[in-house]
Write an enzyme that holds these catalytic residues in place. Structure first.
Site, PDB file in Angstrom:
ATOM      1  N   LYS A 185       0.808  -1.214   0.000  1.00 22.13           N
ATOM      2  CA  LYS A 185       0.000   0.000   0.000  1.00 22.13           C
ATOM      3  C   LYS A 185       0.844   1.268   0.000  1.00 22.13           C
ATOM      4  O   LYS A 185       0.446   2.290  -0.580  1.00 22.13           O
ATOM      5  CB  LYS A 185      -0.966  -0.017   1.186  1.00 22.13           C
ATOM      6  N   ASP A 213     -10.472   1.952   2.319  1.00 23.82           N
ATOM      7  CA  ASP A 213     -10.546   1.193   3.571  1.00 23.82           C
ATOM      8  C   ASP A 213     -11.438   1.880   4.603  1.00 23.82           C
ATOM      9  O   ASP A 213     -12.269   1.243   5.248  1.00 23.82           O
ATOM     10  CB  ASP A 213      -9.152   1.000   4.160  1.00 23.82           C
TER      11      ASP A 213
END
Length: 269
Positions: A66, A102
């Protein structure tokens, strides 16, 4: 022509994302193909570049890439810019836009599926890594009160807390009276459930950003045994963040009702 998408990670063979996006494609009628890409730990850039050069339209990004994705993309949406992490890459012309779904996935699961009230809820978040970075902004936007980040290394918690204007604590000094406790540490992957004193979860709603299909996660099991008011793992968050990624790519938000339950029911006994 079928558009190609994938999730990139290491390891990635266990990923449920292909099954989730297949369900979304079926209920929206979108013509997509979704696969898995296992990149070498030092090979994210090469893997992502090749995927898009060969006609790929979008990527989901999971551990440990990420931060690599955040550095590689050409631009960031507000959530990715604030969190410093990218879990979704959108192709805009010849540019790659990094997004982070997220946080919105977590908030939707907490409020829409579980019915937990976040506005005014005293909230404790355990951990200070990439998983936590992606959810802090949306939790604050949802109205979480007195939000505190607790981490094994107090200095790391303090640095992240300063970025978001919240409080920091060590794991053994979190106090009591929390309405919501969210585990964002990876300790559960090693079988560790009890991360904070029992009093911290007594009467609280406890959520684990990680999930397990065939048994409670160690954190969920420990919280339930220590008188948590309600407990949930992160499977619903996985579905909801995927739905937001699907919307970013295709312009339509899929119906998520029942998807998490179908994944759990299909797990091997």
């Amino acid at each position: 022509m079928t558009d190609r998408y994938a999730v990139v990670g290491n390891p990635v063979a266990h990923s449920l994302s292909p099954r989730i996006h297949a369900a979304f494609a079926a209920n929206t009628g979108e013509d997509i193909e979704y696969g898995r890409l296992e990149a070498p730990v030092d090979g994210f850039v090469r893997t992502a570049t090749t995927f898009f050069a060969e006609g790929g339209r979008g990527l989901n990004v999971t551990l440990p890439f990420k931060l690599d994705a955040w550095r590689w993309v050409d631009a960031h949406d507000a959530a990715a810019a604030a969190s410093g992490a990218v879990n979704t890459i959108v192709l805009d012309g010849d540019r790659h836009r990094g997004c982070n779904s997220d946080g919105i996935g977590l908030v939707r699961d907490l409020t829409d599926r579980l019915g937990w009230e976040l506005d005014g809820a005293r909230t404790l978040v355990l951990g200070a890594g990439g998983a936590v970075q992606g959810v802090l902004g949306p939790l604050l936007d949802a109205g979480c009160a007195g939000l505190t980040i607790a981490n094994r290394t107090r200095e790391k918690a303090s640095a992240l807390a300063a970025r978001f204007g919240v409080a920091a604590s060590s794991l053994d000094d979190v106090g009591t009276g929390w309405d919501v406790v969210i585990n964002g540490t990876s300790a559960g992957l090693a079988g560790v459930g009890g991360l904070v004193p029992q009093q911290a979860v007594d009467g609280s709603r406890c959520y684990d950003l990680f999930y397990a299909l065939d048994a409670p996660t160690p954190f969920c099991e420990w919280a339930r045994e220590n008188d948590a008011r309600a407990v949930s793992d992160g499977l619903g968050m996985l579905v909801e963040q995927a739905a937001e990624a699907f919307r970013l790519w295709r312009g339509v938000h899929p119906d998520t009702a029942g998807v998490a339950e179908s994944l759990r029911n299909a797990a091997p006994p």
